[in-house]
Design a protein around this motif. Sequence first.
Motif, PDB file in Angstrom:
ATOM      1  N   ASP A  54       0.858  -1.193   0.000  1.00  0.00           N
ATOM      2  CA  ASP A  54       0.000   0.000   0.000  1.00  0.00           C
ATOM      3  C   ASP A  54       0.889   1.236   0.000  1.00  0.00           C
ATOM      4  O   ASP A  54       1.229   1.768   1.019  1.00  0.00           O
ATOM      5  CB  ASP A  54      -0.941  -0.010   1.210  1.00  0.00           C
ATOM      6  N   ASP A  55       1.271   1.674  -1.146  1.00  0.00           N
ATOM      7  CA  ASP A  55       2.199   2.802  -1.278  1.00  0.00           C
ATOM      8  C   ASP A  55       1.464   4.128  -1.341  1.00  0.00           C
ATOM      9  O   ASP A  55       1.646   4.920  -2.263  1.00  0.00           O
ATOM     10  CB  ASP A  55       3.086   2.609  -2.519  1.00  0.00           C
ATOM     11  N   ASP A  56       0.649   4.390  -0.357  1.00  0.00           N
ATOM     12  CA  ASP A  56      -0.095   5.647  -0.301  1.00  0.00           C
ATOM     13  C   ASP A  56       0.848   6.760   0.141  1.00  0.00           C
ATOM     14  O   ASP A  56       1.326   6.763   1.270  1.00  0.00           O
ATOM     15  CB  ASP A  56      -1.254   5.497   0.687  1.00  0.00           C
ATOM     16  N   PRO A  57       1.161   7.716  -0.726  1.00  0.00           N
ATOM     17  CA  PRO A  57       2.102   8.779  -0.364  1.00  0.00           C
ATOM     18  C   PRO A  57       1.605   9.658   0.780  1.00  0.00           C
ATOM     19  O   PRO A  57       2.390  10.289   1.462  1.00  0.00           O
ATOM     20  CB  PRO A  57       2.271   9.583  -1.645  1.00  0.00           C
ATOM     21  N   ALA A  58       0.313   9.678   1.011  1.00  0.00           N
ATOM     22  CA  ALA A  58      -0.226  10.496   2.102  1.00  0.00           C
ATOM     23  C   ALA A  58       0.237   9.966   3.458  1.00  0.00           C
ATOM     24  O   ALA A  58       0.313  10.710   4.423  1.00  0.00           O
ATOM     25  CB  ALA A  58      -1.748  10.517   2.036  1.00  0.00           C
ATOM     26  N   LEU A  59       0.536   8.687   3.537  1.00  0.00           N
ATOM     27  CA  LEU A  59       0.958   8.093   4.807  1.00  0.00           C
ATOM     28  C   LEU A  59       2.471   8.063   4.981  1.00  0.00           C
ATOM     29  O   LEU A  59       2.955   7.651   6.016  1.00  0.00           O
ATOM     30  CB  LEU A  59       0.418   6.662   4.913  1.00  0.00           C
ATOM     31  N   SER A  60       3.217   8.484   3.980  1.00  0.00           N
ATOM     32  CA  SER A  60       4.666   8.309   4.025  1.00  0.00           C
ATOM     33  C   SER A  60       5.306   8.981   5.250  1.00  0.00           C
ATOM     34  O   SER A  60       6.193   8.410   5.864  1.00  0.00           O
ATOM     35  CB  SER A  60       5.315   8.791   2.744  1.00  0.00           C
ATOM     36  N   GLY A  61       4.861  10.179   5.612  1.00  0.00           N
ATOM     37  CA  GLY A  61       5.415  10.838   6.795  1.00  0.00           C
ATOM     38  C   GLY A  61       5.079  10.096   8.067  1.00  0.00           C
ATOM     39  O   GLY A  61       5.935   9.907   8.938  1.00  0.00           O
ATOM     40  N   GLU A  62       3.850   9.649   8.174  1.00  0.00           N
ATOM     41  CA  GLU A  62       3.437   8.890   9.352  1.00  0.00           C
ATOM     42  C   GLU A  62       4.142   7.543   9.393  1.00  0.00           C
ATOM     43  O   GLU A  62       4.588   7.098  10.456  1.00  0.00           O
ATOM     44  CB  GLU A  62       1.925   8.686   9.344  1.00  0.00           C
ATOM     45  N   LEU A  63       4.281   6.895   8.238  1.00  0.00           N
ATOM     46  CA  LEU A  63       4.979   5.616   8.184  1.00  0.00           C
ATOM     47  C   LEU A  63       6.442   5.776   8.577  1.00  0.00           C
ATOM     48  O   LEU A  63       7.003   4.940   9.277  1.00  0.00           O
ATOM     49  CB  LEU A  63       4.872   4.998   6.787  1.00  0.00           C
ATOM     50  N   ARG A  64       7.051   6.847   8.126  1.00  0.00           N
ATOM     51  CA  ARG A  64       8.448   7.106   8.490  1.00  0.00           C
ATOM     52  C   ARG A  64       8.578   7.275  10.000  1.00  0.00           C
ATOM     53  O   ARG A  64       9.488   6.718  10.620  1.00  0.00           O
ATOM     54  CB  ARG A  64       8.970   8.346   7.768  1.00  0.00           C
TER      55      ARG A  64
END
Length: 106
Positions: free
Chosen positions: A48-58
Amino acid sequence: MTRHDALIRVIEALHAEIAALKTNDVAALERATREKLIGIEAVGAANDDDPALSGELRALAEEAHRLNESCRIYVNLMAANVRRRLTALTGNDLPSYRPGLAGGYG
């Protein structure tokens, strides 16, 4: 399972590992480690490569890394304590075994 959920699972397992290490609960440590490994596999399997979550995932990944480092440090401290206690109990101040330094066959 999404990466977010898998990282949350890893973080929860790392908290359980730390608690088990602090109480010397081997069974709980085994359970927590198994859960952590399952969570890590789920992180890798998620696509699930949702860019909106990238900061939270990081941020979640950084938290998992920090907790894993805490576990590593705690285990190293426990190993050093065991080594020190064994040395004190045996009265043996010999250096640790280091392969290749004690001479060889020949």
